[in-house]
Enzyme design. Sequence first.
Site: not given
Lengths: 305, 305
Positions: A180, A127
């Site tokens: 992001t 991740e």
Amino acid sequence: MEIKIFCPATIANLNCGFDIMGLCLENIGDEMIFRKSVTKGVQITKITGANLPYEVTKNVAGVAALALLNTVENNFGIEIEIHKKIRAGSGIGSSSASAAGAVFGVNELLGKPLSRNQLVDFAMKGEAIASGSEHADNVAPCLLGGFTLVRGYNPLDVIKIASPSELYAVVLHPHIEVKTADARAVLEPTVPFKNAITQTGNLGGLIAGLFTNDYELIGRSLNDVLVEPFRKQLIPYFDDVKIAAIQSGALGAGISGAGPSIFALCKGENLAKEVAKAMQNSYSRTNIPFDFYISKVNEQGIKVI
Amino acid sequence: MEIKIFCPATIANLNCGFDIMGLCLENIGDEMIFRKSVTKGVQITKITGANLPYEVTKNVAGVAALALLNTVENNFGIEIEIHKKIRAGSGIGSSSASAAGAVFGVNELLGKPLSRNQLVDFAMKGEAIASGSEHADNVAPCLLGGFTLVRGYNPLDVIKIASPSELYAVVLHPHIEVKTADARAVLEPTVPFKNAITQTGNLGGLIAGLFTNDYELIGRSLNDVLVEPFRKQLIPYFDDVKIAAIQSGALGAGISGAGPSIFALCKGENLAKEVAKAMQNSYSRTNIPFDFYISKVNEQGIKVI
């Protein structure tokens, strides 16, 4: 030996649970296939549904698989096929599904030396290359199912939270990109003390509501005073959709992960369908295309199919 | 008609639950006596154990009693005797016991028109004249017993949290004064975002640990990154006592309310006694006199005796 698994989508944050809470969805997810090979190490042999790197060290699933494979003694390698169904950047844990799937699949072929809870740490490694930092709020519910709480990271402390059986999630995914970097940039490095306390009160109410099957308490607790007021500006018509969801009977609604997906929680499938309709109607007035999903909370998490 | 009640001491905050959590103690508390009188309104007829005003509008119990009496139709007045056992300014809910006791007693004489949960709001009115602002984190556990969560104030939303049966609290009360103004002045108006998130994670862990009887999780969650680092400087030798408590087996320890009392939570009575001894030994090295208490969590709360 070959296994095929289903890697579910997840909703992280859940308003008052920013960075710590997540839940697992039932009928939205990737598929992955794992095969033992004589060649040691990890190879990614097929990718469908997304344009992702085959180079193992640049691929979320590859990094996560290697992190686990390198720590357990074994005399074989592993081939991975990745069939993406969750769109990248949708805010419902696309990269987490790959990372969680990779460690789950590798662990199965190794003979399950680790528990699902122990796998969370390895999935975080994968991740990290997608998000830039190690987070467990999507990989934890993907692996454990249901609702999960990440109490803390030093050391990683993940707790599964019991939840009432009639809880449904609705997700509306507008086809826009929220970078992001932008999602982070809108957050303030400091927050008012009283807002921090308000957030802890709501998080406590959410956890208590989940344990006691108190749907109204869950609804009253689904407030986010730390993040949503800033991030919602990155999602056009967010307030309209949220209001539509709540006016049609949702317990609460908010931003899924870092967005752009918008989620609502509802009691019962029929009401979830009503809420989904209201959210769709609301967003149909914009020119932005979108997907939507209705899902029961998935208590099982990732599974062999 | 006359009734006599026991108004227990309480520990508010519990580290990660600053301003929202509290728990009720068993064998430390005030006594109050309530009598119907023909003279309407509230009269305070006797006060022992503390030097408090008899003037109803300046007395915590008086204000709380009036707040309730004035909203329920009735044809009598009420006389109150207050026998203080909890020292003022100790940080274990002395004024809250008076406020909660007042509304509980008046409600009994009125024939219990309100539930214990509904009484919290009225007790806050009395508490406000002691603390300067309306808080429920001590009056809620005093009235409801056990652990309580104040989810929010608009409107007041108080939830009783189930807890494991072998949980004991140890309280060490150093005889020093921590002024409320000082206790507030050390708090920063803003806090780092990441600390706010850490606090929510721990609060979630505490609530989950209480519901699932997971003593270790309760212990891991008893951390306060928002308040204790600043307030502990007002309590001499705080760190020494906290370390002594944890090294002798306490699940966690921290500041009770706004201090100066220091509390520890323990599994089982025997261990609580060990922890109390270690905390006493630690504090005996200072020149500061102190009291200490060992108490099981009081599930019942305030009661008629």
